[in-house]
Design an enzyme around this catalytic site. Structure first.
Site, PDB file in Angstrom:
ATOM      1  N   GLY A  72       0.797  -1.243  -0.137  1.00 53.12           N
ATOM      2  CA  GLY A  72       0.015  -0.232   0.124  1.00 53.12           C
ATOM      3  C   GLY A  72       0.855   1.136   0.008  1.00 53.12           C
ATOM      4  O   GLY A  72       2.147   1.286  -0.448  1.00 53.12           O
ATOM      5  N   CYS A  73       0.473   2.162   0.435  1.00 58.51           N
ATOM      6  CA  CYS A  73       1.020   3.476   0.501  1.00 58.51           C
ATOM      7  C   CYS A  73       2.290   3.218   1.336  1.00 58.51           C
ATOM      8  O   CYS A  73       2.296   2.877   2.383  1.00 58.51           O
ATOM      9  CB  CYS A  73       0.215   4.563   1.273  1.00 58.51           C
ATOM     10  SG  CYS A  73       1.064   6.388   1.645  1.00 58.51           S
ATOM     11  N   PHE A  74       3.338   3.962   0.646  1.00 59.24           N
ATOM     12  CA  PHE A  74       4.624   3.646   1.420  1.00 59.24           C
ATOM     13  C   PHE A  74       5.012   4.505   2.695  1.00 59.24           C
ATOM     14  O   PHE A  74       5.712   4.260   3.315  1.00 59.24           O
ATOM     15  CB  PHE A  74       5.910   3.812   0.379  1.00 59.24           C
ATOM     16  CG  PHE A  74       5.971   5.132  -0.486  1.00 59.24           C
ATOM     17  CD1 PHE A  74       5.363   6.312  -0.237  1.00 59.24           C
ATOM     18  CD2 PHE A  74       6.523   4.903  -1.753  1.00 59.24           C
ATOM     19  CE1 PHE A  74       5.530   7.402  -0.969  1.00 59.24           C
ATOM     20  CE2 PHE A  74       6.514   6.049  -2.403  1.00 59.24           C
ATOM     21  CZ  PHE A  74       6.018   7.329  -2.311  1.00 59.24           C
ATOM     22  N   TRP A  75       4.203   5.665   2.871  1.00 59.47           N
ATOM     23  CA  TRP A  75       4.364   6.189   4.039  1.00 59.47           C
ATOM     24  C   TRP A  75       3.871   5.422   5.125  1.00 59.47           C
ATOM     25  O   TRP A  75       4.382   5.381   6.237  1.00 59.47           O
ATOM     26  CB  TRP A  75       3.309   7.429   4.076  1.00 59.47           C
ATOM     27  CG  TRP A  75       3.704   8.601   2.943  1.00 59.47           C
ATOM     28  CD1 TRP A  75       4.567   8.843   2.334  1.00 59.47           C
ATOM     29  CD2 TRP A  75       2.689   9.440   2.613  1.00 59.47           C
ATOM     30  NE1 TRP A  75       4.503   9.872   1.547  1.00 59.47           N
ATOM     31  CE2 TRP A  75       3.123  10.171   1.626  1.00 59.47           C
ATOM     32  CE3 TRP A  75       1.263   9.780   2.943  1.00 59.47           C
ATOM     33  CZ2 TRP A  75       2.462  11.277   0.950  1.00 59.47           C
ATOM     34  CZ3 TRP A  75       0.519  10.925   2.443  1.00 59.47           C
ATOM     35  CH2 TRP A  75       1.386  11.475   1.303  1.00 59.47           C
ATOM     36  N   CYS A  76       2.755   4.532   5.047  1.00 57.54           N
ATOM     37  CA  CYS A  76       2.324   3.532   6.143  1.00 57.54           C
ATOM     38  C   CYS A  76       3.203   2.411   6.302  1.00 57.54           C
ATOM     39  O   CYS A  76       3.694   2.179   7.511  1.00 57.54           O
ATOM     40  CB  CYS A  76       1.028   3.020   5.636  1.00 57.54           C
ATOM     41  SG  CYS A  76      -0.245   4.221   5.293  1.00 57.54           S
TER      42      CYS A  76
END
Length: 174
Positions: A9-13
């Protein structure tokens, strides 16, 4: 020092999760698995590059094993949804493990099979590590730099709660 390359998913997460693990020395957000050389965030978000948002994890295997990182990876994202994590939809958000050697491949295959034996329909892609392209600087350590950002406040705390409750023994000393 070893490396792992995961997309969930989102790489920030994903980055926010793995930065909490002892033995993880560095987490770099970036792109991999597509056909565009040196893609930008905007290009990846348009969906034309076929790149996934991924994190490159540098870790000390004396402190945390690759198999333990796999356990964290599978516990902190949904490996049963194709090209989607929550409200993030598109191939760039696919669940993917890119392996650097045969040992990593076998460990990932074993973990995936164990989850399938528990009747989970795992859609995580497993492929040799392609070229990794670091994301733009503003994406690095994003949650740490932007803790009050709306998306982060919505998506990351539940992942961290899972991490803290299930993997306390792997956490860095705070």
């Amino acid at each position: 020092m070893q490396q792992a390359l995961f997309g969930g998913g989102c790489f920030w997460c994903v980055e926010a999760v793995f930065l909490q693990i002892r033995g993880v020395e560095k987490v770099t957000s970036g792109y991999a698995g597509g056909h565009t050389t040196h893609p930008t965030y905007e290009q990846v978000c348009q969906g034309d590059t076929q790149h996934a948002e991924v994190v490159l994890i540098d870790f000390d295997e004396q402190q945390v094993t690759y198999s333990q990182l796999l356990d964290v990876f599978f516990a902190t994202h949904d490996p049963t949804t194709l090209n989607r994590q929550g409200n993030d939809i598109g191939t760039q958000y696919r669940s993917v493990i890119y392996y650097f050697n045969e040992e990593q491949k076998q460990a990932a295959e074993h973990t995936i099979q164990t989850l399938k034996d528990d009747d989970l329909d795992i859609v995580t892609e497993l492929s040799p590590a392609p070229t990794f392209y670091p994301a733009e600087d503003y994406h690095q350590n994003y949650y740490e730099k932007n803790p009050s950002q709306g998306y982060c406040n919505f998506a990351i705390p539940p992942k961290l709660l899972k991490l803290y409750s299930k993997f306390q023994h792997l956490m860095k000393d705070q």
